[in-house]
Design a protein around this motif. Structure first.
Motif, PDB file in Angstrom:
ATOM      1  N   ASN A 296      65.781   8.291  30.794  1.00 41.60           N
ATOM      2  CA  ASN A 296      67.026   8.906  31.275  1.00 41.60           C
ATOM      3  C   ASN A 296      68.269   8.220  30.716  1.00 41.60           C
ATOM      4  OD1 ASN A 296      65.547  10.717  32.823  1.00 41.60           O
ATOM      5  ND2 ASN A 296      65.556   9.400  34.628  1.00 41.60           N
ATOM      6  N   TYR A 297      68.280   6.883  30.714  1.00 40.50           N
ATOM      7  CA  TYR A 297      69.477   6.146  30.316  1.00 40.50           C
ATOM      8  C   TYR A 297      69.623   6.010  28.801  1.00 40.50           C
ATOM      9  CZ  TYR A 297      70.062   4.756  35.201  1.00 40.50           C
ATOM     10  OH  TYR A 297      70.257   4.754  36.560  1.00 40.50           O
ATOM     11  N   ILE A 298      68.496   6.011  28.070  1.00 44.12           N
ATOM     12  CA  ILE A 298      68.577   5.829  26.611  1.00 44.12           C
ATOM     13  C   ILE A 298      68.173   7.115  25.902  1.00 44.12           C
ATOM     14  CG2 ILE A 298      67.840   4.439  24.652  1.00 44.12           C
ATOM     15  CD1 ILE A 298      67.165   2.185  26.559  1.00 44.12           C
ATOM     16  N   ALA A 299      66.877   7.383  25.875  1.00 40.53           N
ATOM     17  CA  ALA A 299      66.350   8.583  25.225  1.00 40.53           C
ATOM     18  C   ALA A 299      64.889   8.720  25.620  1.00 40.53           C
ATOM     19  CB  ALA A 299      66.469   8.467  23.700  1.00 40.53           C
ATOM     20  N   PRO A 300      64.332   9.924  25.601  1.00 40.26           N
ATOM     21  CA  PRO A 300      62.907  10.087  25.921  1.00 40.26           C
ATOM     22  C   PRO A 300      62.006   9.204  25.060  1.00 40.26           C
ATOM     23  CG  PRO A 300      63.992  12.216  25.869  1.00 40.26           C
ATOM     24  CD  PRO A 300      65.010  11.221  25.397  1.00 40.26           C
ATOM     25  N   ALA A 301      62.402   8.989  23.806  1.00 38.55           N
ATOM     26  CA  ALA A 301      61.592   8.148  22.916  1.00 38.55           C
ATOM     27  C   ALA A 301      61.507   6.714  23.426  1.00 38.55           C
ATOM     28  CB  ALA A 301      62.171   8.161  21.503  1.00 38.55           C
ATOM     29  N   ALA A 302      62.576   6.234  24.077  1.00 35.84           N
ATOM     30  CA  ALA A 302      62.577   4.871  24.609  1.00 35.84           C
ATOM     31  C   ALA A 302      61.546   4.726  25.720  1.00 35.84           C
ATOM     32  CB  ALA A 302      63.969   4.504  25.121  1.00 35.84           C
ATOM     33  N   GLY A 303      61.433   5.748  26.568  1.00 37.05           N
ATOM     34  CA  GLY A 303      60.421   5.724  27.612  1.00 37.05           C
ATOM     35  C   GLY A 303      59.015   5.747  27.035  1.00 37.05           C
ATOM     36  N   ILE A 304      58.817   6.569  26.001  1.00 34.83           N
ATOM     37  CA  ILE A 304      57.507   6.646  25.354  1.00 34.83           C
ATOM     38  C   ILE A 304      57.130   5.309  24.734  1.00 34.83           C
ATOM     39  CG2 ILE A 304      56.200   7.698  23.474  1.00 34.83           C
ATOM     40  CD1 ILE A 304      56.570   9.529  25.864  1.00 34.83           C
ATOM     41  N   LEU A 305      58.088   4.653  24.085  1.00 32.06           N
ATOM     42  CA  LEU A 305      57.820   3.333  23.482  1.00 32.06           C
ATOM     43  C   LEU A 305      57.415   2.323  24.548  1.00 32.06           C
ATOM     44  CD1 LEU A 305      60.721   3.110  20.868  1.00 32.06           C
ATOM     45  CD2 LEU A 305      58.277   3.152  20.347  1.00 32.06           C
ATOM     46  N   PHE A 306      58.102   2.354  25.681  1.00 33.42           N
ATOM     47  CA  PHE A 306      57.750   1.454  26.786  1.00 33.42           C
ATOM     48  C   PHE A 306      56.323   1.719  27.249  1.00 33.42           C
ATOM     49  CE2 PHE A 306      57.372   0.851  31.403  1.00 33.42           C
ATOM     50  CZ  PHE A 306      57.626  -0.508  31.498  1.00 33.42           C
ATOM     51  N   GLY A 307      55.977   2.999  27.401  1.00 38.16           N
ATOM     52  CA  GLY A 307      54.630   3.357  27.844  1.00 38.16           C
ATOM     53  C   GLY A 307      53.563   2.961  26.842  1.00 38.16           C
ATOM     54  N   ILE A 308      53.856   3.127  25.536  1.00 41.80           N
ATOM     55  CA  ILE A 308      52.896   2.731  24.494  1.00 41.80           C
ATOM     56  C   ILE A 308      52.668   1.227  24.518  1.00 41.80           C
ATOM     57  CG2 ILE A 308      52.592   2.512  21.989  1.00 41.80           C
ATOM     58  CD1 ILE A 308      53.973   5.260  21.736  1.00 41.80           C
ATOM     59  N   GLY A 309      53.753   0.463  24.684  1.00 42.09           N
ATOM     60  CA  GLY A 309      53.621  -0.991  24.776  1.00 42.09           C
ATOM     61  C   GLY A 309      52.792  -1.407  25.973  1.00 42.09           C
ATOM     62  N   LEU A 310      53.037  -0.761  27.119  1.00 44.29           N
ATOM     63  CA  LEU A 310      52.268  -1.049  28.335  1.00 44.29           C
ATOM     64  C   LEU A 310      50.803  -0.708  28.148  1.00 44.29           C
ATOM     65  CD1 LEU A 310      52.223  -1.829  31.365  1.00 44.29           C
ATOM     66  CD2 LEU A 310      52.750   0.573  31.879  1.00 44.29           C
ATOM     67  N   LEU A 311      50.532   0.425  27.536  1.00 44.80           N
ATOM     68  CA  LEU A 311      49.157   0.860  27.287  1.00 44.80           C
ATOM     69  C   LEU A 311      48.420  -0.127  26.381  1.00 44.80           C
ATOM     70  CD1 LEU A 311      46.825   2.907  27.243  1.00 44.80           C
ATOM     71  CD2 LEU A 311      48.081   4.181  25.494  1.00 44.80           C
ATOM     72  N   SER A 312      49.053  -0.512  25.280  1.00 41.90           N
ATOM     73  CA  SER A 312      48.418  -1.428  24.332  1.00 41.90           C
ATOM     74  C   SER A 312      48.195  -2.800  24.959  1.00 41.90           C
ATOM     75  CB  SER A 312      49.283  -1.561  23.080  1.00 41.90           C
ATOM     76  OG  SER A 312      48.635  -2.319  22.091  1.00 41.90           O
ATOM     77  N   ALA A 313      49.191  -3.283  25.710  1.00 39.15           N
ATOM     78  CA  ALA A 313      49.054  -4.585  26.368  1.00 39.15           C
ATOM     79  C   ALA A 313      47.945  -4.552  27.419  1.00 39.15           C
ATOM     80  CB  ALA A 313      50.375  -4.989  27.015  1.00 39.15           C
ATOM     81  N   GLY A 314      47.871  -3.456  28.181  1.00 39.72           N
ATOM     82  CA  GLY A 314      46.846  -3.350  29.210  1.00 39.72           C
ATOM     83  C   GLY A 314      45.442  -3.315  28.643  1.00 39.72           C
ATOM     84  N   LEU A 315      45.235  -2.518  27.592  1.00 43.81           N
ATOM     85  CA  LEU A 315      43.897  -2.416  26.988  1.00 43.81           C
ATOM     86  C   LEU A 315      43.471  -3.735  26.349  1.00 43.81           C
ATOM     87  CD1 LEU A 315      43.950   1.126  25.318  1.00 43.81           C
ATOM     88  CD2 LEU A 315      42.584   0.397  27.275  1.00 43.81           C
ATOM     89  N   SER A 316      44.384  -4.368  25.618  1.00 49.48           N
ATOM     90  CA  SER A 316      44.031  -5.619  24.937  1.00 49.48           C
ATOM     91  C   SER A 316      43.750  -6.730  25.932  1.00 49.48           C
ATOM     92  CB  SER A 316      45.133  -6.028  23.960  1.00 49.48           C
ATOM     93  OG  SER A 316      46.372  -6.173  24.629  1.00 49.48           O
ATOM     94  N   SER A 317      44.597  -6.857  26.959  1.00 45.65           N
ATOM     95  CA  SER A 317      44.397  -7.930  27.936  1.00 45.65           C
ATOM     96  C   SER A 317      43.168  -7.688  28.794  1.00 45.65           C
ATOM     97  CB  SER A 317      45.646  -8.102  28.816  1.00 45.65           C
ATOM     98  OG  SER A 317      46.023  -6.870  29.401  1.00 45.65           O
ATOM     99  N   SER A 318      42.817  -6.422  29.024  1.00 47.89           N
ATOM    100  CA  SER A 318      41.600  -6.119  29.779  1.00 47.89           C
ATOM    101  C   SER A 318      40.356  -6.566  29.012  1.00 47.89           C
ATOM    102  CB  SER A 318      41.544  -4.611  30.062  1.00 47.89           C
ATOM    103  OG  SER A 318      40.414  -4.301  30.825  1.00 47.89           O
ATOM    104  N   SER A 319      40.362  -6.363  27.693  1.00 45.99           N
ATOM    105  CA  SER A 319      39.246  -6.796  26.858  1.00 45.99           C
ATOM    106  C   SER A 319      39.114  -8.310  26.870  1.00 45.99           C
ATOM    107  CB  SER A 319      39.453  -6.310  25.421  1.00 45.99           C
ATOM    108  OG  SER A 319      39.623  -4.918  25.387  1.00 45.99           O
ATOM    109  N   VAL A 320      40.249  -8.982  26.874  1.00 45.02           N
ATOM    110  CA  VAL A 320      40.249 -10.443  26.894  1.00 45.02           C
ATOM    111  C   VAL A 320      39.659 -10.967  28.198  1.00 45.02           C
ATOM    112  CG1 VAL A 320      41.798 -12.443  27.024  1.00 45.02           C
ATOM    113  CG2 VAL A 320      42.129 -10.723  25.249  1.00 45.02           C
ATOM    114  N   GLY A 321      39.916 -10.266  29.301  1.00 40.97           N
ATOM    115  CA  GLY A 321      39.355 -10.683  30.584  1.00 40.97           C
ATOM    116  C   GLY A 321      37.833 -10.669  30.581  1.00 40.97           C
TER     117      GLY A 321
END
Length: 426
Positions: A296-321
């Motif tokens: 809302n405050y920046i652009a829809p692409a900014a929200g998507i980038l945040f979600g992609i980062g969260l997704l990648s961090a979650g999957l990688s850290s889950s594998s590490v666990g």
């Protein structure tokens, strides 16, 4: 020491190498290449969904004020992970094996039980973070997102059974995705130069800022990363004498510095982007709100980038666990279960929570509370053993290193006790 299973026996890595085999006739910076990787796997613990939650809230509530806390926490993490890598190199054993061989059996069994609880809490946070990423980026309902997360986690696990190197490459790629996501994110929300620079000057603004600083620092050191890092270095490259072990440690130190500085930059950028976007507008204490806020405050692409980062961090850290759980079980009780069975079992609690409709962000917070109990149990033996000359040889801690490590341990443990008190009674 009696030792434990070799890496060949437990199936975690295809083969061990001597220093000569690893380095061969290579010269210059290429000598480092065989040693790059373990710290990247450990560093994933420092950019997991729990870090997302604290950084976004700190930036939205106080702007750039607590950037200096991110820097301090990163320096603390570098020292702790250095000690963990060093004990593996010096002894050719991981920290759980050393605890098993040097402490009473009942203590070791207790360590294993609490270690499994820590892994479940870690998996809870990271699995939910990845599922939330699928939900936000692709618009999937949480239950299908959770099932897709489970499938992706099992797919990543196929790289682990081939050995550490394939897993390291996958993890490094996923960390690179997070770096790219937030690099573009900060271009969307460029911070003001002067307030940004002032954020590196230590200061507070009231008790709320102190509590958030405690949250950032207290969530810095993850117990499973301490146990795991020693397991990744202990039999990767074997030094046959003190001089070779020192060389191996120097190369691993480069690996640690590169990986942990990248993790620190990601956290700093995360906080800065949240400060630039939300400060003075609204306080964000929910990752879903953060996603919609960026859109809302920046652009829809900014929200998507945040979600992609969260997704990648979650999957990688889950594998590490999952990898950490395998190392800890083998080390503490000299037993293993198939990694796919371990992964399926560890995914059940977060799947049940998501299916039951529990709030994902609240589940993340509670997982961090559980992890707080295991931090002292990991740090204390690490410092004790790395300060032991008979165990560490020429890689024993210098006195000032031990003193700084105990200070860090006192700070981290105190902050986690404080956070536990605030969670239940504050």
């Amino acid at each position: 020491m009696n030792g434990g299973q070799s890496s060949e026996e437990n199936g975690s890595v295809p083969h061990m190498q001597s220093y000569e085999q690893a380095v061969g006739a290579t010269k210059g910076w290429r000598q480092m290449l065989p040693f790059i990787g373990p710290a990247f796997i450990a560093a994933v613990a420092y950019i997991d969904p729990g870090n997302y939650a604290t950084n976004i809230q700190a930036g939205s509530q106080f702007g750039y004020l607590l950037l200096w806390v991110v820097v301090i926490s990163n320096l603390m993490a570098i020292l702790i992970q250095t000690l963990s890598a060093k004990i593996g190199i010096a002894t050719a054993h991981n920290l759980p094996e050393i605890i098993r061989d040097r402490w009473p059996g009942k203590v070791t069994f207790f360590y294993w039980v609490q270690g499994e609880i820590m892994i479940m809490a870690t998996d809870l946070a990271e699995f939910i973070g990845a599922a939330l990423g699928f939900h936000l980026v692709f618009g999937l309902p949480m239950i299908p997102a959770a099932i897709l997360t489970a499938l992706c986690a099992l797919l990543i696990l196929m790289f682990q059974v081939r050995g550490y190197r394939p897993l390291e490459l996958v993890i490094a790629l996923m960390v690179f995705v997070v770096v790219l996501a937030f690099s573009f994110e900060i271009l969307f929300a460029l911070p003001e130069f002067r307030p940004f620079v002032q954020g590196f000057v230590p200061r507070f603004q009231g008790t709320e800022s102190v509590m958030l600083a405690a949250g950032i620092l207290g969530a810095t050191v993850m117990p499973h990363a301490i146990y795991m890092h020693s397991g990744l270095t202990c039999r990767r490259v074997i030094g046959k004498n003190a001089e070779e072990r020192k060389k191996i440690f120097r190369f691993e130190l480069v690996d640690i510095l590169i990986a942990m500085i990248i993790a620190g930059l990601i956290n700093a950028i995360m906080l800065a982007v949240a400060g630039s976007t939300f400060f003075g507008r609204e306080i964000i204490d929910d990752l879903t709100l953060a996603f919609h806020g960026f859109s809302n405050y920046i652009a829809p692409a900014a929200g998507i980038l945040f979600g992609i980062g969260l997704l990648s961090a979650g999957l990688s850290s889950s594998s590490v666990g999952t990898l950490a759980g395998d190392i800890m079980m083998q080390g503490f009780i000299h037993k293993r279960i198939p990694v796919f069975l371990r992964r399926i079992c560890s995914m059940l609690p977060p799947l049940i929570l998501i299916i039951s409709g529990a709030n994902p962000t609240k589940a993340l917070v509670m997982s961090q509370v559980v992890l707080s109990f295991g931090i002292a149990l990991a740090i204390i033996p690490l410092i004790i053993f790395t300060s032991n000359k008979s165990l560490m040889g020429d890689l024993v801690n210098k006195k000032r290193t031990t003193a700084v490590a105990w200070c860090i341990a006192a700070v981290v443990i105190s902050l986690n006790v404080f956070l536990l008190y605030q969670t239940f009674f504050g």
